[in-house]
Design an enzyme around this catalytic site. Structure first.
Site, PDB file in Angstrom:
ATOM      1  N   CYS A 109      -6.165   2.167   5.771  1.00 16.09           N
ATOM      2  CA  CYS A 109      -6.864   0.945   6.164  1.00 16.09           C
ATOM      3  C   CYS A 109      -6.309   0.477   7.515  1.00 16.09           C
ATOM      4  O   CYS A 109      -5.408   1.101   8.077  1.00 16.09           O
ATOM      5  CB  CYS A 109      -6.651  -0.139   5.105  1.00 16.09           C
ATOM      6  N   GLU A 167       1.014   3.839   1.836  1.00 19.88           N
ATOM      7  CA  GLU A 167       1.516   4.210   3.163  1.00 19.88           C
ATOM      8  C   GLU A 167       2.677   3.322   3.596  1.00 19.88           C
ATOM      9  O   GLU A 167       3.667   3.798   4.149  1.00 19.88           O
ATOM     10  CB  GLU A 167       0.402   4.104   4.223  1.00 19.88           C
ATOM     11  N   HIS A 196       0.864  -1.183   0.000  1.00 16.82           N
ATOM     12  CA  HIS A 196       0.000   0.000   0.000  1.00 16.82           C
ATOM     13  C   HIS A 196       0.901   1.233   0.000  1.00 16.82           C
ATOM     14  O   HIS A 196       2.053   1.180   0.456  1.00 16.82           O
ATOM     15  CB  HIS A 196      -0.874   0.023   1.252  1.00 16.82           C
ATOM     16  N   CYS A 235      -2.441  -0.232   7.442  1.00 15.32           N
ATOM     17  CA  CYS A 235      -1.633   0.983   7.369  1.00 15.32           C
ATOM     18  C   CYS A 235      -1.749   1.807   8.652  1.00 15.32           C
ATOM     19  O   CYS A 235      -0.766   2.376   9.121  1.00 15.32           O
ATOM     20  CB  CYS A 235      -2.011   1.781   6.142  1.00 15.32           C
TER      21      CYS A 235
END
Length: 172
Positions: A104, A60, A58, A107
């Site tokens: 999410c 992040e 992801h 993260c």
């Protein structure tokens, strides 16, 4: 939630540029930057799950990994010039994570574990967000670290980028 500051909009521009780069690999256009204590970029990332075949890639996570590595290098160089032992660099204290979509659970957990004190995000994620919409991991009082959250920074731009991406996938 805390009211955004003017510099947050400029930082979000950097995250949006990263998000647009994800389009080249057919990844969902989400971008992130980690801003250091001096206001400079320590790490940047974009979704690379498709590009790398990695479910944890992801935006992040990519940005946090890069920032920790960069901070470790900077601290090591400073310590070596002073003759001190090499420090660990995983704590991102005094940094800010800026991301185009609400983090999410994975993260948000990484933010807490990295000790990042501030998160700035653009669009809300009503299906999987963990910074106030579905969950609120960043401000969970039972955890050992709490995060200041600035939501909705350049939200229309961040949301439009995602909306256009998914609309293109549905019609294409």
């Amino acid at each position: 939630m805390t009211a955004p500051e003017p510099r947050h909009a400029a930082w979000m521009g950097l995250a949006l540029a990263e998000a647009r780069r994800a389009l080249a690999t057919a990844d969902v256009p989400i971008g992130a930057v980690v801003i250091g204590p001096d206001g400079g970029v320590l790490g940047s990332g974009r979704n690379e799950r498709e590009a790398l075949g990695d479910p944890t890639a992801h935006a992040e996570m990519v940005a946090i990994r890069e920032a920790a590595a960069r901070l470790r290098e900077l601290r090591a160089a400073a310590r070596e010039s002073a003759g001190a032992p090499r420090p660990s660099g995983w704590r991102l204290a005094d940094c800010t994570l800026v991301v185009t979509l609400e983090p999410c659970a994975m993260c948000a957990g990484a933010v807490v574990l990295a000790r990042i004190p501030r998160v700035v995000f653009g669009a809300w994620d009503e299906k999987a967000g963990a910074a106030g919409s579905v969950f609120d991991i960043l401000r969970e009082r039972r955890l050992n670290h709490w995060v200041e959250v600035y939501a909705g920074v350049r939200e229309p731009e961040c949301a439009a980028l995602l909306r256009d991406f998914f609309a293109g996938h549905r019609t294409g």
